[in-house]
Design a protein around this motif. Sequence first.
Motif, PDB file in Angstrom:
ATOM      1  N   ILE A  19       1.091  -1.099   0.303  1.00  0.00           N
ATOM      2  CA  ILE A  19      -0.211  -0.444   0.142  1.00  0.00           C
ATOM      3  C   ILE A  19       1.068   1.214   0.306  1.00  0.00           C
ATOM      4  N   GLY A  20       0.576   1.588  -0.799  1.00  0.00           N
ATOM      5  CA  GLY A  20       1.278   3.021  -1.026  1.00  0.00           C
ATOM      6  C   GLY A  20       0.428   4.610  -1.051  1.00  0.00           C
ATOM      7  N   THR A  21       1.614   6.100  -1.605  1.00  0.00           N
ATOM      8  CA  THR A  21       0.543   6.393  -1.110  1.00  0.00           C
ATOM      9  C   THR A  21       0.468   7.911  -2.743  1.00  0.00           C
ATOM     10  N   SER A  22      -0.521   8.456  -2.964  1.00  0.00           N
ATOM     11  CA  SER A  22      -0.106   9.151  -3.986  1.00  0.00           C
ATOM     12  C   SER A  22       1.281  10.397  -4.201  1.00  0.00           C
ATOM     13  N   SER A  23       1.350  10.431  -2.822  1.00  0.00           N
ATOM     14  CA  SER A  23       2.184  11.492  -2.597  1.00  0.00           C
ATOM     15  C   SER A  23       3.658  10.945  -3.650  1.00  0.00           C
ATOM     16  N   ALA A  24       4.035   9.702  -3.075  1.00  0.00           N
ATOM     17  CA  ALA A  24       5.076   8.800  -3.882  1.00  0.00           C
ATOM     18  C   ALA A  24       5.300   8.706  -4.685  1.00  0.00           C
ATOM     19  N   SER A  25       6.931   8.894  -4.676  1.00  0.00           N
ATOM     20  CA  SER A  25       7.374   8.456  -6.498  1.00  0.00           C
ATOM     21  C   SER A  25       7.135   7.695  -6.637  1.00  0.00           C
ATOM     22  N   ALA A  26       7.232   6.777  -8.161  1.00  0.00           N
ATOM     23  CA  ALA A  26       6.893   5.070  -9.058  1.00  0.00           C
ATOM     24  C   ALA A  26       7.978   5.214  -8.487  1.00  0.00           C
ATOM     25  N   SER A  27       9.427   5.918  -8.600  1.00  0.00           N
ATOM     26  CA  SER A  27      10.766   4.430  -8.486  1.00  0.00           C
ATOM     27  C   SER A  27      10.793   4.534  -7.110  1.00  0.00           C
ATOM     28  N   GLU A  28      10.543   5.055  -6.301  1.00  0.00           N
ATOM     29  CA  GLU A  28      10.479   4.442  -4.606  1.00  0.00           C
ATOM     30  C   GLU A  28       9.336   2.828  -4.554  1.00  0.00           C
ATOM     31  N   LEU A  29       8.572   3.718  -5.061  1.00  0.00           N
ATOM     32  CA  LEU A  29       6.991   2.305  -5.138  1.00  0.00           C
ATOM     33  C   LEU A  29       7.829   1.224  -6.208  1.00  0.00           C
ATOM     34  N   THR A  30       8.113   1.291  -7.232  1.00  0.00           N
ATOM     35  CA  THR A  30       8.878   0.060  -8.284  1.00  0.00           C
ATOM     36  C   THR A  30       9.931  -0.482  -7.075  1.00  0.00           C
ATOM     37  N   ASP A  31      11.178   0.279  -6.497  1.00  0.00           N
ATOM     38  CA  ASP A  31      11.878  -0.567  -5.904  1.00  0.00           C
ATOM     39  C   ASP A  31      11.352  -1.532  -4.481  1.00  0.00           C
ATOM     40  N   ALA A  32      10.177  -0.703  -3.911  1.00  0.00           N
ATOM     41  CA  ALA A  32       9.646  -1.162  -2.188  1.00  0.00           C
ATOM     42  C   ALA A  32       8.662  -2.779  -2.936  1.00  0.00           C
ATOM     43  N   ARG A  33       8.230  -3.423  -4.304  1.00  0.00           N
ATOM     44  CA  ARG A  33       7.760  -4.218  -5.021  1.00  0.00           C
ATOM     45  C   ARG A  33       8.855  -5.731  -5.465  1.00  0.00           C
ATOM     46  N   ASN A  34      10.035  -4.571  -5.479  1.00  0.00           N
ATOM     47  CA  ASN A  34      10.767  -5.515  -6.242  1.00  0.00           C
ATOM     48  C   ASN A  34      12.109  -6.560  -5.023  1.00  0.00           C
ATOM     49  N   SER A  35      12.059  -5.380  -4.165  1.00  0.00           N
ATOM     50  CA  SER A  35      12.500  -5.846  -2.809  1.00  0.00           C
ATOM     51  C   SER A  35      11.519  -7.094  -1.886  1.00  0.00           C
ATOM     52  N   ALA A  73       8.014   6.364   2.041  1.00  0.00           N
ATOM     53  CA  ALA A  73       8.219   7.557   1.989  1.00  0.00           C
ATOM     54  C   ALA A  73       7.436   8.084   1.052  1.00  0.00           C
ATOM     55  N   PRO A  74       6.271   9.574   0.899  1.00  0.00           N
ATOM     56  CA  PRO A  74       6.474   9.798   2.398  1.00  0.00           C
ATOM     57  C   PRO A  74       5.057   9.418   3.027  1.00  0.00           C
ATOM     58  N   SER A  75       5.405   8.678   4.246  1.00  0.00           N
ATOM     59  CA  SER A  75       4.210   8.093   4.921  1.00  0.00           C
ATOM     60  C   SER A  75       3.565   9.068   5.992  1.00  0.00           C
ATOM     61  N   ALA A  76       3.172   9.497   5.134  1.00  0.00           N
ATOM     62  CA  ALA A  76       2.623  11.061   5.836  1.00  0.00           C
ATOM     63  C   ALA A  76       1.131  10.902   6.682  1.00  0.00           C
ATOM     64  N   TYR A  77       0.469   9.694   6.290  1.00  0.00           N
ATOM     65  CA  TYR A  77      -1.714   9.512   6.737  1.00  0.00           C
ATOM     66  C   TYR A  77      -1.262   8.740   7.918  1.00  0.00           C
TER      67      TYR A  77
END
Length: 354
Positions: A19-35, A73-77
């Motif tokens: 689960i991610g937020t709309s403020s997160a960058s696509a590259s960070e979400l991709t890195d998290a998914r690959n991890s 990041a950012p975990s803002a909510y």
Amino acid sequence: MAPVATSALVSQGHKVLLIGTSSASASELTDARNSILSSVGSQGSVNFEQFDRLASISLPTSTYNTIVTGAVAPSAYQHSDAVLAALASTLLPGGGLSLTEPVLSGASSLPALHQLLQRSAADLLSVLKISGFVETTVVNQRQATAQEIQGLLQAWSLQSDAAALVGQIEFVEISAKKPAYELGAAAALPWARKRATNTTTSTSAPKPKPTATNRVSKTAVWTISANDEEDEDAELEDEDNLLDESDLIKPTKEQLAAPECGPNSLKKKKCKNCTCGMEEEGDPEDEQQDSNRWKESAITEVVPKALQPKSSCGNCYLGDAFRCGSCPYIGMPAFEPGEKVQLGGNMLKDDIDF
């Protein structure tokens, strides 16, 4: 912030929801998914969902082994009760939850911050337990840096000095699990399972009488441990073993019938030349008369009076069942016409002395 992918939560073949937020960058979400994919392997899978859509969509029930939320990041909510309920519903029984959330670490100089972050780390643990999660554990808790606070302010669309808020916001990472059963699940109690097993395996042969070697001691029967409900091998007393051979003999009609003579017989009067003991006990009718005479003297005392109010209906002296609703004699016992009823004996005395 790297997603949590520990062996306790993510394993080979697991199905994970990221689960991610709309403020997160696509590259960070991709890195998290690959991890996470490197931990679950080729037999596992990783699905993605937006945080702001969780309260408005229906997630599939009992689908995922692990949920990772707030790790990118950012975990803002903060996670609301509705979001936590949705996450608990989509987890498989025994599934894990890795949750990262910003919380207040003390008094804040920014009033709007109290509206966005309304709870502390202890409050978050309580909310998770109320939402149905178990084994809630704080994995990591640290102060937010000025750079992370600046990212939070941008996600909240607030203008403030990030350096001035250092020490007022912290990130808490919590690991929790869903119970190993679904809502509404039922399970047989240990003694119910044993009774069903004994019923299916029993034969027509009579059960041998328990001996001193196979009887359970009274101390063992009445000693209850905190884990007895979960112990399927706990020794429980069989109520059939509490009966001996004499208890299993069906009484005859002659044994159940009342005796023809004696104190327990149906006869109310003693026989002539009585030899069974009723002669010594006395006549029951005489005792009943004496009892009624004592009750009459202790409760009511009838004093005749010549001048009495005359009844207009003629039913006042018959008792409450025959009296009118406004009768002045309501509550008094029946009496003869021309008599005045007064309470006698100890009926006018106080039960308690002050």
